[in-house]
Design an enzyme around this catalytic site. Sequence first.
Site, PDB file in Angstrom:
ATOM      1  CE  LYS A 163      -7.219 -25.439  16.715  1.00 15.93           C
ATOM      2  NZ  LYS A 163      -8.195 -24.333  16.449  1.00 15.93           N
ATOM      3  CD  GLU A 195      -6.263 -15.917  22.419  1.00 17.34           C
ATOM      4  OE1 GLU A 195      -7.492 -16.140  22.515  1.00 17.34           O
ATOM      5  OE2 GLU A 195      -5.639 -16.088  21.352  1.00 17.34           O
ATOM      6  CD  GLU A 200     -11.215 -25.167  14.711  1.00 11.88           C
ATOM      7  OE1 GLU A 200     -10.826 -24.639  15.769  1.00 11.88           O
ATOM      8  OE2 GLU A 200     -10.628 -25.082  13.638  1.00 11.88           O
ATOM      9  NE  ARG A 251     -10.956 -26.496  19.617  1.00 13.31           N
ATOM     10  CZ  ARG A 251     -10.111 -27.262  20.261  1.00 13.31           C
ATOM     11  NH1 ARG A 251     -10.409 -28.523  20.497  1.00 13.31           N
ATOM     12  NH2 ARG A 251      -8.958 -26.800  20.643  1.00 13.31           N
ATOM     13  NE  ARG A 262       2.354 -45.682  13.040  1.00 15.08           N
ATOM     14  CZ  ARG A 262       3.420 -46.463  13.009  1.00 15.08           C
ATOM     15  NH1 ARG A 262       3.863 -47.002  14.130  1.00 15.08           N
ATOM     16  NH2 ARG A 262       4.027 -46.712  11.866  1.00 15.08           N
ATOM     17  CG  HIS A 319      -1.889 -14.696  19.312  1.00 19.10           C
ATOM     18  ND1 HIS A 319      -2.307 -14.860  18.016  1.00 19.10           N
ATOM     19  CD2 HIS A 319      -2.815 -15.298  20.093  1.00 19.10           C
ATOM     20  CE1 HIS A 319      -3.445 -15.533  18.001  1.00 19.10           C
ATOM     21  NE2 HIS A 319      -3.773 -15.821  19.254  1.00 19.10           N
ATOM     22  CG  HIS A 350      -4.540 -16.334  12.852  1.00 22.43           C
ATOM     23  ND1 HIS A 350      -5.471 -17.357  12.887  1.00 22.43           N
ATOM     24  CD2 HIS A 350      -3.898 -16.388  14.036  1.00 22.43           C
ATOM     25  CE1 HIS A 350      -5.372 -17.995  14.043  1.00 22.43           C
ATOM     26  NE2 HIS A 350      -4.429 -17.431  14.759  1.00 22.43           N
ATOM     27  CG  ASN A 375     -10.157 -19.811  15.527  1.00 18.01           C
ATOM     28  OD1 ASN A 375      -9.209 -19.838  16.288  1.00 18.01           O
ATOM     29  ND2 ASN A 375     -10.407 -20.768  14.654  1.00 18.01           N
ATOM     30  CE  LYS A 426      -8.993 -23.844  23.925  1.00 16.02           C
ATOM     31  NZ  LYS A 426      -7.823 -23.319  23.262  1.00 16.02           N
ATOM     32  CG  HIS A 471      -8.004 -15.895  17.024  1.00 17.47           C
ATOM     33  ND1 HIS A 471      -8.751 -15.367  18.059  1.00 17.47           N
ATOM     34  CD2 HIS A 471      -6.948 -16.506  17.614  1.00 17.47           C
ATOM     35  CE1 HIS A 471      -8.171 -15.673  19.209  1.00 17.47           C
ATOM     36  NE2 HIS A 471      -7.079 -16.351  18.966  1.00 17.47           N
TER      37      HIS A 471
HETATM   38  N1  GLY Z   1      -4.047 -25.907  21.945  1.00 15.22           N
HETATM   39  C1  GLY Z   1      -5.003 -24.906  21.721  1.00 15.22           C
HETATM   40  C2  GLY Z   1      -6.351 -25.437  21.439  1.00 15.22           C
HETATM   41  O1  GLY Z   1      -6.556 -26.634  21.449  1.00 15.22           O
HETATM   42  O2  GLY Z   1      -7.265 -24.680  21.197  1.00 15.22           O
END
Ligand code: GLY
Length: 358
Positions: free
Chosen positions: A135, A177, A224, A228, A113, A256, A239, A232, A214, A235
């Site tokens: 993320k 990026e 997000e 946040r 966990r 990417h 994507h 993207n 960032k 993106h």
């Molecule tokens: N690991 C990428 C982000 O948190 O945006």
Amino acid sequence: MRSVPVELGERRYDVLIGDDTRRQLAGILAAVLPDAARAAIVTQAGIGVSVDPGIPSDRFNVPDGEQAKSLAVVEDLCRDFARAGLSRSDVVVAVGGGVVTDLAGFAAASFQRGIAYVNVATSLLAQVDAAIGGKTGVNIPEGKNLVGAFWQPKAVLCDTEVLSTLPPREWASGRGEMAKYAFLGGKAGFDDRSASSFLDLPLDEQVARCVAIKAEVVTADEREGDRRMVLNYGHTLAHALEASAFGAESGSDLRHGEAVAIGLVFAGLLARRLGRIDDERAELHRQVVGAFDLSPLLPAEVDPGRLLSFMSRDKKANHDLTFVLDGPDGVEVVRGIDRTDVVATLAEMQHREGGRGQ
Ligand code: GLY
């Protein structure tokens, strides 16, 4: 060595950027995780970056490529951690690019966990984006990154020395990026009209400036909720390009960041079509992408209908078409975009340039 904090209260951490940060790992683990007695190093066979965590460790290789980001590989890792006797006070160390940090981070979020992890980012793309922000996750056949967790690392080490062996296409991917940040500036940012002078800065400073942008956005909206999503930028189309006919399985190898570069130009043209920005600002998107030595061209054989169906499935979509778009107040999330505007913008890109590969 430069240090950029990601200020998230008790989940705060530092991103350390410099040409020998991998050698700081043992000291950093001792400082931020003094109770950790064992480390699981997650990497890939071809990464070739060795690290010393300063505590007993086991090394686990995950397969290469986006297809490695699967629940099956997360299960393998968790079983490896269990067999290695990792406890809740121990640590996972991800050494690699975005595939490795996403996988190792999600395995760390899930195992018992949630145990601590540290990223040693070895690609430009991971250093300016994937390794930072918490993320983590994997793909399922229905879409990229559809299963995952917000799980912040305890530290991120961006070793710019190891980038010297990066293949040219991986540099290009990272630059895609980086180009995105030109439009997200804010107070931590770089002037969006000076992409060329930005590129004259020492590499560690370039990386640090992107990380600072960032970090500012992640601090404002860790999970997000809305803001946040500006990360993207470019993106949604990227994507879709990756997920549709232009994924690895099709034989096309659009990276990417290369897809993000095309997505930035598309987002600029869509914003102009919607009257949110003027011609000059839309053109700036193309100029910035060019300054970063990236192509603005849609792949020639692109099928707008197929792209549209993938864009509707994008996680941001919530059933209507949602894009991150530039506008009078800067880059923001815009919902309820008409499909005809999206199709017309794709057609405009195809007609204007004739498309990549024609
Ligand atoms: N690991 C990428 C982000 O948190 O945006």
